[in-house]
Design a protein around this motif. Structure first.
Motif, mmCIF file in Angstrom:
data_model
loop_
_atom_site.group_PDB
_atom_site.id
_atom_site.type_symbol
_atom_site.label_atom_id
_atom_site.label_comp_id
_atom_site.label_asym_id
_atom_site.label_seq_id
_atom_site.Cartn_x
_atom_site.Cartn_y
_atom_site.Cartn_z
ATOM 1 N N TYR A 190 0.839 -1.194 0.000
ATOM 2 C CA TYR A 190 0.000 0.000 0.000
ATOM 3 C C TYR A 190 0.879 1.250 0.000
ATOM 4 N N ASP A 191 0.369 2.300 -0.590
ATOM 5 C CA ASP A 191 0.940 3.624 -0.402
ATOM 6 C C ASP A 191 0.335 4.175 0.886
ATOM 7 N N LEU A 192 1.070 4.060 1.985
ATOM 8 C CA LEU A 192 0.523 4.406 3.298
ATOM 9 C C LEU A 192 0.288 5.898 3.468
ATOM 10 N N SER A 193 0.800 6.708 2.536
ATOM 11 C CA SER A 193 0.506 8.137 2.600
ATOM 12 C C SER A 193 -0.916 8.431 2.138
ATOM 13 N N ARG A 194 -1.566 7.414 1.515
ATOM 14 C CA ARG A 194 -2.937 7.606 1.015
ATOM 15 C C ARG A 194 -3.936 6.639 1.656
ATOM 16 N N LEU A 195 -3.485 5.921 2.661
ATOM 17 C CA LEU A 195 -4.348 5.003 3.408
ATOM 18 C C LEU A 195 -4.363 5.456 4.858
ATOM 19 N N HIS A 196 -5.517 5.885 5.333
ATOM 20 C CA HIS A 196 -5.621 6.555 6.627
ATOM 21 C C HIS A 196 -6.524 5.768 7.575
ATOM 22 N N PHE A 197 -5.958 5.348 8.703
ATOM 23 C CA PHE A 197 -6.716 4.659 9.750
ATOM 24 C C PHE A 197 -6.973 5.675 10.867
ATOM 25 N N THR A 198 -8.240 5.985 11.104
ATOM 26 C CA THR A 198 -8.568 7.044 12.060
ATOM 27 C C THR A 198 -8.805 6.538 13.474
ATOM 28 N N GLY A 199 -8.997 5.215 13.644
ATOM 29 C CA GLY A 199 -9.498 4.710 14.912
ATOM 30 C C GLY A 199 -10.967 5.105 15.065
ATOM 31 N N SER A 200 -11.517 4.905 16.257
ATOM 32 C CA SER A 200 -12.892 5.354 16.517
ATOM 33 C C SER A 200 -12.921 6.878 16.545
ATOM 34 N N LEU A 201 -14.015 7.439 16.059
ATOM 35 C CA LEU A 201 -14.154 8.890 15.999
ATOM 36 C C LEU A 201 -15.393 9.342 16.755
ATOM 37 N N PRO A 202 -15.378 10.557 17.309
ATOM 38 C CA PRO A 202 -16.617 11.144 17.813
ATOM 39 C C PRO A 202 -17.614 11.277 16.665
ATOM 40 N N TYR A 203 -18.905 11.302 16.998
ATOM 41 C CA TYR A 203 -19.930 11.343 15.958
ATOM 42 C C TYR A 203 -19.734 12.521 15.001
ATOM 43 N N SER A 204 -19.331 13.668 15.530
ATOM 44 C CA SER A 204 -19.174 14.845 14.683
ATOM 45 C C SER A 204 -18.081 14.648 13.633
ATOM 46 N N GLU A 205 -17.007 13.938 13.993
ATOM 47 C CA GLU A 205 -15.920 13.676 13.054
ATOM 48 C C GLU A 205 -16.284 12.553 12.083
ATOM 49 N N TYR A 206 -16.955 11.543 12.607
ATOM 50 C CA TYR A 206 -17.446 10.447 11.770
ATOM 51 C C TYR A 206 -18.374 10.989 10.687
ATOM 52 N N LEU A 207 -19.233 11.930 11.056
ATOM 53 C CA LEU A 207 -20.138 12.545 10.095
ATOM 54 C C LEU A 207 -19.358 13.241 8.977
ATOM 55 N N LYS A 208 -18.283 13.929 9.326
ATOM 56 C CA LYS A 208 -17.464 14.612 8.315
ATOM 57 C C LYS A 208 -16.889 13.622 7.306
ATOM 58 N N VAL A 209 -16.497 12.437 7.789
ATOM 59 C CA VAL A 209 -15.974 11.404 6.888
ATOM 60 C C VAL A 209 -17.037 11.004 5.873
ATOM 61 N N LEU A 210 -18.248 10.761 6.352
ATOM 62 C CA LEU A 210 -19.338 10.362 5.461
ATOM 63 C C LEU A 210 -19.673 11.470 4.466
ATOM 64 N N GLN A 211 -19.699 12.709 4.947
ATOM 65 C CA GLN A 211 -20.073 13.823 4.076
ATOM 66 C C GLN A 211 -19.068 14.061 2.955
ATOM 67 N N ALA A 212 -17.810 13.691 3.190
ATOM 68 C CA ALA A 212 -16.762 13.896 2.179
ATOM 69 C C ALA A 212 -16.545 12.666 1.303
ATOM 70 N N SER A 213 -17.274 11.596 1.565
ATOM 71 C CA SER A 213 -17.032 10.320 0.878
ATOM 72 C C SER A 213 -17.411 10.372 -0.600
ATOM 73 N N SER A 214 -16.514 9.880 -1.448
ATOM 74 C CA SER A 214 -16.828 9.698 -2.874
ATOM 75 C C SER A 214 -17.583 8.399 -3.085
ATOM 76 N N VAL A 215 -17.187 7.359 -2.363
ATOM 77 C CA VAL A 215 -17.894 6.081 -2.375
ATOM 78 C C VAL A 215 -17.633 5.406 -1.033
ATOM 79 N N HIS A 216 -18.684 4.873 -0.446
ATOM 80 C CA HIS A 216 -18.599 4.244 0.875
ATOM 81 C C HIS A 216 -18.807 2.742 0.713
ATOM 82 N N VAL A 217 -17.853 1.959 1.188
ATOM 83 C CA VAL A 217 -17.905 0.509 1.026
ATOM 84 C C VAL A 217 -18.424 -0.124 2.318
ATOM 85 N N TYR A 218 -19.487 -0.920 2.176
ATOM 86 C CA TYR A 218 -20.036 -1.650 3.326
ATOM 87 C C TYR A 218 -20.195 -3.114 2.942
ATOM 88 N N LEU A 219 -19.390 -3.951 3.568
ATOM 89 C CA LEU A 219 -19.423 -5.386 3.315
ATOM 90 C C LEU A 219 -19.811 -6.102 4.604
#
Length: 402
Positions: free
Chosen positions: A278-307
């Protein structure tokens, strides 16, 4: 009304109903739980602590049942304390499986017992034997059968039950379906709403992707096979090589929430980082996030993968849909109950990392063409899973026999 909620992990599925009921001065709301953190105004939290864990010498089939009995005993003790204080609930509403509801009909025989039925275990046909690389043996089959013991007691004892999806209710014995209403907990669509053109900046972890146009997102409590983490990470390895400006954001803890851990003590994150490049400069592990930060991730998502394996449907998928994400979901029953391929999301074979990468690229290559999926995803949640509609129905369901 006096109501006692029971869940080891306060407040879990009962957050919204407990909050609303506690605002009514005619109600007294109590919550029995093992968790000391977090408070809800007007809710009297009562902590219970099992006297011990299941013993190592207990047959391993029976350890979950022993732990359930120990939780039930601990709840019985706090129920005795409430009774001594003159608190006799009209309704007890608890999550079935861990054991807190087991003895409620003994300590409060006149109370209406309501159970939240999340999952009934099967050795074959759902989650347990889904991966052909993990065949079950006779020992597994027997262990899974016994795991349902406390749930079966609750099915017999309860007055009424509730399951969040039709897929989940379908797992329970058909002779009990008449007892179980299907009603989802609900998604706050006013909170989980899209912001067109949103940019992702998470200051608490020093992540600034405001200049990035392609952001692939993944959310889970943990990183595990049950939620397709290995397949996702293999797809990410392919994707990052093909798209030099794409970034991937993974939200969740480096642990196993469902299923088995690796026998050598490694985490699945460690295994995937060792297995693929992997290019680790483009793969970001955030850990658990507060709801307000988690929401920002969803709002900026180009595509969200749910398996997911054929298992409990995650809140995160519906929250992502409410936020207007384009969902690439696994072609498995819990997802297909909500998503129709090409209408309000996209579906893909759970076990096909190459195809997962291709379908992600399909979205990234045609963002305008896919825009309708965002609209339809949010409309689906607004029409069927909106908290504003479901919460009054949930309250009415609680009250209906009083």
């Amino acid at each position: 009304m006096k109501i006692l909620f029971l869940h080891p992990n306060f407040p879990a599925q009962f957050r919204h109903v407990a909050t609303v009921l506690a605002k009514n001065p005619k109600n007294q709301v109590f919550f029995g739980t093992k968790r000391k953190e977090v408070e809800i105004p007007g809710v009297s939290k009562v902590i219970y602590t099992p006297s011990r864990e299941a013993r190592r010498e207990t047959h391993h089939y029976v350890r979950p049942l022993e732990n359930a009995v120990l939780q039930g005993q601990a709840v019985y003790r706090i129920a005795e304390q409430l009774k001594a204080q003159g608190v006799v609930p009209d309704v007890v509403y608890g999550h079935s499986g861990w054991g807190p509801t087991l003895f409620i009909k003994d300590i409060f025989p006149k109370a209406e017992l309501l159970c939240f039925f999340e999952w009934f275990y099967h050795a074959h046909g759902t989650d347990a034997d889904f991966d052909p690389k993990e065949p079950l043996n006779a020992d597994d089959e027997a262990r899974i059968r016994i795991k349902n013991s406390p749930i079966l007691i609750d099915l017999y004892s309860c007055d009424r039950g509730l399951s969040p999806t039709y897929w989940q209710r379908q797992q329970f014995p058909s002779e009990y379906h008449a007892k179980i209403t299907v009603r989802h907990d609900g998604v706050d669509t006013n909170y989980f709403q899209p912001i067109p053109g949103a940019k992702l900046i998470l200051q608490n972890i020093n992540l600034d992707l405001s200049e990035v146009d392609e952001i692939v997102t993944y959310v889970g409590r943990g990183m595990e096979p049950y939620r397709g983490f290995p397949q996702f990470m293999e797809a990410v390895s392919i994707l990052l090589k093909r798209r030099p400006t794409c970034h991937v954001v993974v939200v969740g803890d480096d642990r196993v929430a469902y299923g088995r851990s690796l026998p050598d003590g490694k985490t699945y994150k460690q295994l995937m980082l060792e297995t693929f490049s992997y290019d680790l400069s483009r793969l970001h592990f955030t850990g658990s996030l507060p709801y307000s930060e988690y929401l920002k991730v969803l709002q900026a998502s180009s595509v969200h993968v749910y398996l997911t394996r054929p298992f409990v449907l995650s809140w995160s998928m519906l929250e992502a849909m409410s936020t207007g994400c384009i969902i690439l979901g696994s072609n498995t029953p819990p997802v297909k109950e909500v998503i129709e391929d090409g209408v309000n999301g996209l579906l893909v074979d759970f076990f096909a990392p190459e195809l997962i990468a291709e379908r992600i690229e399909e979205v990234l290559n045609h963002p305008n063409k896919m825009a309708d999926l965002r609209i339809k995803a949010r409309e689906t949640v607004q029409e069927t899973y909106d908290l504003a509609k479901l919460l009054p129905e949930h309250i009415e369901w609680i009250n209906c026999k009083l």
